[in-house]
Design an enzyme around this catalytic site. Structure first.
Site, PDB file in Angstrom:
ATOM      1  N   GLY A  89       0.789  -1.224   0.000  1.00 29.45           N
ATOM      2  CA  GLY A  89       0.000   0.000   0.000  1.00 29.45           C
ATOM      3  C   GLY A  89       0.819   1.270   0.000  1.00 29.45           C
ATOM      4  O   GLY A  89       0.299   2.348  -0.270  1.00 29.45           O
ATOM      5  N   ARG A  90       2.125   1.130   0.280  1.00 28.33           N
ATOM      6  CA  ARG A  90       2.991   2.310   0.273  1.00 28.33           C
ATOM      7  C   ARG A  90       4.367   1.978  -0.298  1.00 28.33           C
ATOM      8  O   ARG A  90       5.342   2.666  -0.023  1.00 28.33           O
ATOM      9  CB  ARG A  90       3.120   2.881   1.691  1.00 28.33           C
ATOM     10  CG  ARG A  90       3.817   1.951   2.672  1.00 28.33           C
ATOM     11  CD  ARG A  90       3.941   2.566   4.068  1.00 28.33           C
ATOM     12  NE  ARG A  90       2.747   2.357   4.858  1.00 28.33           N
ATOM     13  CZ  ARG A  90       1.894   3.325   5.189  1.00 28.33           C
ATOM     14  NH1 ARG A  90       2.112   4.558   4.795  1.00 28.33           N
ATOM     15  NH2 ARG A  90       0.828   3.064   5.912  1.00 28.33           N
ATOM     16  N   ASP A 121      -2.358   7.273   2.217  1.00 29.39           N
ATOM     17  CA  ASP A 121      -1.640   8.207   1.340  1.00 29.39           C
ATOM     18  C   ASP A 121      -0.415   7.576   0.683  1.00 29.39           C
ATOM     19  O   ASP A 121       0.215   8.182  -0.180  1.00 29.39           O
ATOM     20  CB  ASP A 121      -1.237   9.465   2.106  1.00 29.39           C
ATOM     21  CG  ASP A 121      -0.320   9.196   3.293  1.00 29.39           C
ATOM     22  OD1 ASP A 121       0.221   8.071   3.408  1.00 29.39           O
ATOM     23  OD2 ASP A 121      -0.143  10.110   4.116  1.00 29.39           O
ATOM     24  N   GLY A 122      -0.061   6.360   1.092  1.00 30.92           N
ATOM     25  CA  GLY A 122       1.067   5.690   0.465  1.00 30.92           C
ATOM     26  C   GLY A 122       2.422   6.236   0.852  1.00 30.92           C
ATOM     27  O   GLY A 122       3.443   5.836   0.296  1.00 30.92           O
ATOM     28  N   ARG A 172      14.501  -0.534   0.534  1.00 34.84           N
ATOM     29  CA  ARG A 172      14.717  -1.794   1.235  1.00 34.84           C
ATOM     30  C   ARG A 172      15.196  -2.859   0.254  1.00 34.84           C
ATOM     31  O   ARG A 172      14.684  -2.965  -0.859  1.00 34.84           O
ATOM     32  CB  ARG A 172      13.415  -2.245   1.906  1.00 34.84           C
ATOM     33  CG  ARG A 172      13.530  -3.559   2.655  1.00 34.84           C
ATOM     34  CD  ARG A 172      12.353  -3.753   3.597  1.00 34.84           C
ATOM     35  NE  ARG A 172      11.093  -3.976   2.911  1.00 34.84           N
ATOM     36  CZ  ARG A 172       9.918  -4.006   3.551  1.00 34.84           C
ATOM     37  NH1 ARG A 172       9.861  -3.803   4.860  1.00 34.84           N
ATOM     38  NH2 ARG A 172       8.804  -4.211   2.880  1.00 34.84           N
ATOM     39  N   ARG A 179       5.877 -13.601   0.763  1.00 27.73           N
ATOM     40  CA  ARG A 179       5.402 -13.791   2.130  1.00 27.73           C
ATOM     41  C   ARG A 179       4.486 -15.010   2.201  1.00 27.73           C
ATOM     42  O   ARG A 179       3.980 -15.474   1.170  1.00 27.73           O
ATOM     43  CB  ARG A 179       4.648 -12.545   2.583  1.00 27.73           C
ATOM     44  CG  ARG A 179       5.417 -11.232   2.335  1.00 27.73           C
ATOM     45  CD  ARG A 179       4.452 -10.052   2.233  1.00 27.73           C
ATOM     46  NE  ARG A 179       5.122  -8.823   1.788  1.00 27.73           N
ATOM     47  CZ  ARG A 179       5.594  -7.880   2.591  1.00 27.73           C
ATOM     48  NH1 ARG A 179       5.457  -7.992   3.894  1.00 27.73           N
ATOM     49  NH2 ARG A 179       6.183  -6.800   2.105  1.00 27.73           N
ATOM     50  N   ASP A 244       1.650 -11.706   6.648  1.00 29.72           N
ATOM     51  CA  ASP A 244       2.219 -10.862   5.597  1.00 29.72           C
ATOM     52  C   ASP A 244       3.589 -10.321   5.994  1.00 29.72           C
ATOM     53  O   ASP A 244       4.289  -9.746   5.149  1.00 29.72           O
ATOM     54  CB  ASP A 244       1.273  -9.717   5.241  1.00 29.72           C
ATOM     55  CG  ASP A 244       0.968  -8.811   6.428  1.00 29.72           C
ATOM     56  OD1 ASP A 244       0.711  -9.353   7.519  1.00 29.72           O
ATOM     57  OD2 ASP A 244       0.979  -7.584   6.272  1.00 29.72           O
ATOM     58  N   ASP A 254       9.917  -5.927   7.864  1.00 24.96           N
ATOM     59  CA  ASP A 254       8.938  -4.974   8.393  1.00 24.96           C
ATOM     60  C   ASP A 254       9.213  -4.598   9.848  1.00 24.96           C
ATOM     61  O   ASP A 254       8.671  -5.187  10.784  1.00 24.96           O
ATOM     62  CB  ASP A 254       7.505  -5.493   8.228  1.00 24.96           C
ATOM     63  CG  ASP A 254       7.042  -5.412   6.769  1.00 24.96           C
ATOM     64  OD1 ASP A 254       7.621  -4.602   6.023  1.00 24.96           O
ATOM     65  OD2 ASP A 254       6.117  -6.127   6.391  1.00 24.96           O
TER      66      ASP A 254
END
Length: 472
Positions: A89-90, A121-122, A172, A179, A244, A254
């Site tokens: 989503g971002r 808003d990403g 990254r 996943r 995820d 993450d």
């Protein structure tokens, strides 16, 4: 464009339903905060001296030649509850590159909205970007399988959470971003062709010696058992072990509400969203078994005999707790100077951890004090600890150079929560010196030095960080 990145872009050859191709959203004024030149060299990235170009590319304003940007689709169990569609989503993966050490994804995080943003808003704000940069590079230096940080860029824009905050983008690097949830979404949609293609890709990429889904499952189980045991051995709490956030590569991924413990407590929780302690320190071994059960369920449709697959996969998952404990014993045995710890050593390890919990002893400093033969103000006055110490010394008398083994297993410094918070607050005010200083010192976490001494200090009461946040 002078920057050269040897993209291979193999993920983009998978079925199109697994991703959405799109470009990152440009930002107002990209400015490079940090660039990992050593990692760039490992990835075969050349011509990295143009700061303005690095800012544009890793801020999302310029797509490098050969890139194939895409947002990945996946689902997840989040805190045990099924969410049928998530995704990047971002974030956008620029592409993957082939190196002598394997294939690696290069991903922008905070690069703008995607079809999977769920009205977000990403974007990312500066704090979590710098946290992930410091934490992931520190974990790498500690020898923990992890994603890496290639770049951090300030966007010159504000993002709005509870208040206006400076925006940033992190780049990254991962062995892959595949996943457990990537498999889960294909099963949920009954997409057997897509599932088969994903499995073949994951096997080729990570476990090329595997000949069938059962062997693949067993390989992932072994990788995750080693990873979580390593987390436990350094007092690390991931904080959000949803499916995820669980990779088939066996990497830590993450760095949201993650934290290192100061005072040891087996059920320590920092994550602000983990209200019931599902992902507490001591629950992590159980949760990774649960996650592997979800992967096993996702692989059953690939087997010719579903009933036999359920039996075989169940046996593989049920064998994992023993495997985890063996990895845990080896990791903690090394911290106490043991080359090949046995089942009889479990009691010695557990007794020390119980003493640490009873006396609220600092996790990292306790093991380092044992290594260096220095004082431990929390434990030295305890008769039980003195008795334990005598038994431990007797045990390691039969080891060859146990202190050398301990020095390799017990870090002198870790990225402590209060120091990460202080670094973020300084950066928000425009001072990046604490960020750069932390990165430099944490690159050699096992080396004692006067410069790094402040990183050994547990927080004062006013400095304590009681909760950590996703907050990206």
């Amino acid at each position: 464009m002078s920057l050269s990145i040897p993209f291979a872009n193999t993920y983009g050859t998978l079925p199109a339903q697994l991703f959405t191709r799109m470009k990152p959203t440009a930002v107002a004024d990209p400015s490079l905060i940090a660039f990992n030149h050593d990692l760039a060299a490992e990835l075969g990235i050349e011509n990295t001296q143009d700061i303005a170009e690095l800012s544009r590319v890793f801020g999302g304003n310029e797509v490098p030649q050969g890139a194939d940007p895409l947002a990945q689709l996946y689902a997840a169990h989040q805190f045990g509850q099924w969410n049928p569609q998530l995704g990047d989503g971002r974030a956008l993966m620029l592409g993957d590159v082939e190196t002598t050490a394997g294939r690696f994804d290069i991903q922008l995080k905070g690069s703008g909205p995607t079809p999977y943003s769920r009205n977000g808003d990403g974007r990312a704000w500066l704090g979590p970007v710098l946290r992930e940069y410091v934490m992931s590079e520190a974990m790498h230096a500690l020898g923990i399988p992890t994603t890496r940080a290639l770049a951090a860029v300030a966007t010159g824009e504000q993002v709005f959470r509870e208040t206006a905050l400076p925006g940033a983008v992190i780049t990254r690097v991962a062995a892959s971003h595949i996943r457990v949830g990537t498999f889960q979404i294909l099963v949920a949609r009954r997409d057997l062709d897509g599932l088969q293609a994903l499995n073949e890709h994951a096997v080729e990429r990570h476990y090329p010696d595997c000949n069938n889904p059962l062997e693949f499952l067993q390989a992932v189980i072994h990788a995750q058992a080693k990873l979580v045991a390593k987390w436990m051995s350094i007092g690390f709490i991931h904080g959000v072990m949803n499916t995820d956030n669980c990779t088939v590569s066996g990497e830590t991924i993450d760095y949201g509400p993650c934290a290192f413990m100061d005072e040891f407590h087996p059920m320590q929780v920092f994550s602000s969203i983990d209200r019931h302690g599902r992902y507490a320190y001591g629950n992590q071994p159980d949760i990774i078994v649960w996650n592997m059960a979800q992967l096993a369920t996702s692989l059953v449709p690939l087997m010719p005999d579903a009933d036999q697959a359920v039996k075989d996969f169940t046996a593989a998952v049920h064998a994992m707790p023993k495997l985890l404990h063996e990895n845990w014993r080896n990791a903690f045995g090394a911290k106490l100077g043991m080359t090949s710890p046995s089942q009889e050593d479990d009691r010695l390890i557990q007794e020390l951890l119980q003493l640490m919990a009873d006396e609220k002893a600092d996790f990292t400093n306790t093991f380092r004090a044992l290594t260096d033969g220095t004082a431990n103000p929390k434990l030295d006055k305890s008769d039980a600890f003195q008795s334990w110490t005598q038994r431990w010394r007797t045990r390691i008398e039969r080891e060859e150079d146990p202190i050398a083994k301990m020095r390799a297993a017990n870090p002198y410094i870790i990225p402590r929560n209060h120091q990460i918070e202080a670094m973020i607050q300084a950066a928000v005010q425009g001072d990046y010196d604490p960020f750069h200083r932390l990165n430099a010192l944490l690159a050699t976490p096992f080396a004692a030095s006067s410069e790094a001494l402040y990183l050994t200090h547990p927080p004062q009461d006013a400095e304590r960080v009681e909760a950590t946040f996703c907050g990206t």
